[in-house]
Design a protein around this motif. Structure first.
Motif, mmCIF file in Angstrom:
data_model
loop_
_atom_site.group_PDB
_atom_site.id
_atom_site.type_symbol
_atom_site.label_atom_id
_atom_site.label_comp_id
_atom_site.label_asym_id
_atom_site.label_seq_id
_atom_site.Cartn_x
_atom_site.Cartn_y
_atom_site.Cartn_z
ATOM 1 N N THR A 121 0.950 -1.146 -0.162
ATOM 2 C CA THR A 121 0.018 -0.119 -0.137
ATOM 3 C C THR A 121 0.832 1.043 0.073
ATOM 4 O OG1 THR A 121 -1.681 -1.254 1.481
ATOM 5 C CG2 THR A 121 -2.040 1.068 1.319
ATOM 6 N N SER A 122 1.820 1.274 0.808
ATOM 7 C CA SER A 122 2.682 2.415 0.867
ATOM 8 C C SER A 122 3.549 2.567 -0.383
ATOM 9 C CB SER A 122 3.930 1.970 1.872
ATOM 10 O OG SER A 122 3.437 1.830 3.007
ATOM 11 N N VAL A 123 3.876 1.609 -1.214
ATOM 12 C CA VAL A 123 4.470 1.837 -2.372
ATOM 13 C C VAL A 123 3.450 2.707 -3.405
ATOM 14 C CG1 VAL A 123 5.417 0.447 -4.492
ATOM 15 C CG2 VAL A 123 6.068 -0.032 -2.063
ATOM 16 N N GLN A 124 2.419 2.235 -3.261
ATOM 17 C CA GLN A 124 1.285 2.896 -4.053
ATOM 18 C C GLN A 124 0.915 4.399 -3.934
ATOM 19 O OE1 GLN A 124 0.392 1.046 -6.733
ATOM 20 N NE2 GLN A 124 1.422 -0.773 -5.687
ATOM 21 N N LYS A 125 1.437 4.630 -2.748
ATOM 22 C CA LYS A 125 1.207 6.208 -2.404
ATOM 23 C C LYS A 125 2.322 7.048 -3.009
ATOM 24 C CE LYS A 125 -0.460 5.003 2.259
ATOM 25 N NZ LYS A 125 -0.221 5.004 3.773
ATOM 26 N N PRO A 126 2.050 8.534 -2.949
ATOM 27 C CA PRO A 126 3.095 9.167 -3.628
ATOM 28 C C PRO A 126 4.452 9.543 -2.596
ATOM 29 C CG PRO A 126 1.210 10.506 -2.896
ATOM 30 C CD PRO A 126 0.864 9.096 -2.472
ATOM 31 N N LEU A 127 4.802 8.506 -2.033
ATOM 32 C CA LEU A 127 5.896 8.608 -1.067
ATOM 33 C C LEU A 127 7.242 8.414 -1.601
ATOM 34 C CD1 LEU A 127 4.614 6.385 1.759
ATOM 35 C CD2 LEU A 127 4.730 8.629 1.781
ATOM 36 N N LYS A 128 8.359 9.105 -1.361
ATOM 37 C CA LYS A 128 9.625 9.330 -2.043
ATOM 38 C C LYS A 128 10.520 8.068 -1.592
ATOM 39 C CE LYS A 128 9.479 14.323 -2.416
ATOM 40 N NZ LYS A 128 10.161 15.335 -1.743
ATOM 41 N N MET A 129 10.456 7.910 -0.288
ATOM 42 C CA MET A 129 11.007 6.710 0.442
ATOM 43 C C MET A 129 10.240 5.848 1.358
ATOM 44 S SD MET A 129 14.918 8.819 0.876
ATOM 45 C CE MET A 129 15.677 7.559 1.331
ATOM 46 N N ILE A 130 10.519 4.560 1.263
ATOM 47 C CA ILE A 130 9.914 3.613 2.293
ATOM 48 C C ILE A 130 11.098 2.856 3.205
ATOM 49 C CG2 ILE A 130 8.651 1.535 2.652
ATOM 50 C CD1 ILE A 130 7.136 2.602 -0.045
ATOM 51 N N LEU A 131 10.935 3.042 4.206
ATOM 52 C CA LEU A 131 12.148 2.310 4.989
ATOM 53 C C LEU A 131 11.388 1.037 5.615
ATOM 54 C CD1 LEU A 131 14.810 3.053 6.048
ATOM 55 C CD2 LEU A 131 14.102 3.916 7.921
ATOM 56 N N LEU A 132 12.365 0.002 5.478
ATOM 57 C CA LEU A 132 12.080 -1.359 6.016
ATOM 58 C C LEU A 132 13.149 -1.796 6.997
ATOM 59 C CD1 LEU A 132 9.782 -3.440 5.375
ATOM 60 C CD2 LEU A 132 11.252 -4.515 3.856
ATOM 61 N N TYR A 133 12.945 -1.868 8.197
ATOM 62 C CA TYR A 133 14.144 -2.142 9.100
ATOM 63 C C TYR A 133 13.774 -3.200 10.065
ATOM 64 C CZ TYR A 133 11.886 1.051 12.640
ATOM 65 O OH TYR A 133 11.090 1.512 13.344
ATOM 66 N N GLY A 134 14.833 -3.761 10.560
ATOM 67 C CA GLY A 134 14.487 -4.677 11.738
ATOM 68 C C GLY A 134 15.758 -5.310 11.937
ATOM 69 N N ARG A 135 15.699 -6.274 13.143
ATOM 70 C CA ARG A 135 16.828 -7.105 13.321
ATOM 71 C C ARG A 135 17.147 -8.038 12.173
ATOM 72 N NH1 ARG A 135 18.189 -6.173 18.325
ATOM 73 N NH2 ARG A 135 16.922 -5.006 19.937
ATOM 74 N N PRO A 136 18.405 -8.633 12.059
ATOM 75 C CA PRO A 136 18.967 -9.482 11.189
ATOM 76 C C PRO A 136 18.019 -10.660 11.340
ATOM 77 C CG PRO A 136 20.816 -8.863 12.348
ATOM 78 C CD PRO A 136 19.665 -8.334 12.994
ATOM 79 N N GLY A 137 17.697 -11.383 10.088
ATOM 80 C CA GLY A 137 16.652 -12.397 10.213
ATOM 81 C C GLY A 137 15.373 -12.292 10.448
#
Lengths: 269, 245
Positions: A37-53
């Motif tokens: 959904t976020s990708v469809q929005k007029p956003l410039k950057m999307i951050l996906l973060y979390g611990r390894p694995g």
């Protein structure tokens, strides 16, 4: 060995990121939907973060697999540290522009205006914590110019507050944090993976005690869990061939799980 | 490629490392669990012994306080006095268990005089008799601890097997009319040391008192044949003449 019960399950847990192996777990599925959904929005950057694995790479690959049918998507799973190389690779992958010479940011932006896509192309960057601040600044400028949309996946560490970094503070972006698997999620993950490949006998061998031990050893890390399960089924394959009396088919042996953990380095013995 | 044998060895090592602290903990707790109650019980028993001693000391004080102010309690020392008297057979009494006194043959009283009450015994009986309390005069009450003393000496005899103590105890019982006890202690003493005249004499006298005169004579004859004891001969002669019963 060819007819081993554990050969197929072993290969299922090979440490390879393949979107086809994506397993639907409620929490991960929810994350994936919000990412889409976020990708469809007029956003410039999307951050996906979390611990390894926690499944960041898998989500990016899944997103790439799903979105590439409808729009231009570029997946960079191995970080390109050199700034010139980075722009050149992007220009080649997105605009099909091949150049042996170094590509300046101005030239790259000219290319983006020259090649007009109906939907802004998406660049998926895995392991983005390895990019230098100056390269991150260039990425910010490209996204500001709305030439490209970036989905950035990076590790979250205890020592570093990623979201406080300057290039993430002023951008219009959305951030999604992925968590390690809980006991139940890991159980569903392993069971679904086995059932998806019709490994019913082996799936029925895994009980709550086994899952609890695996979760304790891997701390809900999907990558470590995959490695552990791969080693575990490798052990089962060996014992089935060389010493089948040691195998009990009603449950996974704690001894074998611990041996697999020693082999993968999760237990230091 | 998996090296299973190596992996199994590493797993075994890991298991031992994992279990060892728990094993040590359980072992320590178990040892402590057994040791602490034992130590505590020992402390209790040692503590319990102290008050007993205190009580023993306290016994004397209330007696003096509860009685009339004129009354004075004194431990009976008559048996020591009787030991000091050379004319009585009790003079042969040993005073120490650690240092056995030599058997003084020369101090043995004549056999004929044994049945008759000695002055020391008479004195003891006199002290035992209640004295009339005269008003205005200090009355001294002497406590009779003889029974306690003889038990103590009997215990010491059991511990040390000192023949001198045995002779003393045998004489004591003979003097108090406990002829079977006198016989027993004389027998024990003879088995420890078979060359003490007094012991054999008491043994024979006790037998006579118990109605076994013939056995007493045989015993004396046997002893005389081995030791050539003059005292034994005298007593045997007395018995043969039909006296000293």
């Amino acid at each position: 060995m060819e007819h081993s019960l554990f050969l197929k399950p072993r290969d299922l847990f090979m440490d390879v990121v393949n979107p086809k192996d994506y397993v639907q777990i409620d929490s991960v599925s929810h994350m994936y939907q919000s990412l889409k959904t976020s990708v469809q929005k007029p956003l410039k950057m999307i951050l996906l973060y979390g611990r390894p694995g926690t499944g960041k790479s898998m989500l990016l690959h899944k997103l790439h697999h799903d979105l590439s049918k409808h729009q231009k998507v570029c997946m960079i799973d191995i970080p390109i540290i050199d700034e010139d190389d980075f722009l050149r690779v992007l220009a080649h992958k997105i605009y099909s522009y091949a150049s042996r010479e170094a590509l300046t940011l101005t030239r790259f932006l000219e290319l983006s205006t020259a090649v007009n896509y109906p939907v802004i192309p998406i660049v998926l960057l895995d392991e983005a914590q390895l990019y230098s601040p100056s390269l991150m600044e260039k990425i910010r400028l490209i996204s500001d110019a709305r030439a490209l949309k970036f989905v950035i996946a990076l590790h979250k560490t205890d020592n570093e507050d990623i979201l406080a970094k300057e290039h993430f503070q002023t951008r219009i972006w959305e951030s999604i944090e992925l968590q390690n698997a809980s006991h139940e999620e890991l159980k569903i993950y392993i069971q679904k993976k086995l059932l998806k490949a019709n490994c019913f006998d082996v799936a029925s061998m895994i009980n709550d005690k086994n899952i609890k031990l695996i979760n304790k050893l891997t701390r809900g890390n999907y990558r470590d869990s995959n490695k552990l399960m791969f080693s575990l089924f490798s052990l089962y394959v060996w014992y089935e061939e060389n010493n089948p009396r040691k195998i009990k088919y009603n449950a996974l042996a704690t001894k074998f799980i611990e041996m697999a953990a020693i082999h993968t380095g999760l237990i230091h013995a | 490629m998996l090296d299973i044998s190596k992996l199994e060895r590493r797993w075994l090592k890991y298991k031992i490392k994992k279990i060892l602290p728990y094993t040590l903990l359980i072992t320590t707790v178990t040892i402590l669990g057994f040791t602490i109650p034992f130590v505590l019980s020992n402390r209790h028993s040692s503590k319990a012994m102290i008050p007993l001693k205190k009580d023993a000391i306290k016994v004397k004080a209330p007696n003096t306080e509860n009685d009339e102010g004129a009354m004075v309690l004194e431990p009976s020392m008559h048996f020591i006095e009787s030991m000091d008297t050379p004319s009585t057979p009790i003079t042969n009494t040993p005073t120490s268990s650690t240092k056995p006194a030599p058997t003084p043959k020369h101090s043995i009283a004549p056999i004929a005089s044994l049945p008759t009450p000695t002055p020391a015994i008479a004195q003891t009986q006199a002290t035992k008799a209640p004295q009339p309390i005269v008003k205005g005069k200090l009355t001294s009450i002497k406590r009779d601890d003889t029974a306690f003393d003889i038990h103590e000496i009997e215990d010491r005899f059991k511990d040390t097997s000192n023949p001198n103590l045995g002779v003393y105890i045998a004489k004591y019982h003979y003097d108090h009319g406990n002829y079977s006890e006198a016989y027993n202690y004389a027998l024990k003493t003879n088995s420890i040391n078979n060359s003490i005249d007094d012991s054999w004499l008491i043994f024979a006298k006790a037998l006579v008192k118990l109605g076994k005169e013939e056995q007493a004579k045989k015993t004396l004859q046997l002893y005389i044949s081995n030791s050539n004891s003059q005292a034994a001969k005298n007593y045997l002669d007395t018995l043969d003449k039909g006296g000293s019963k």
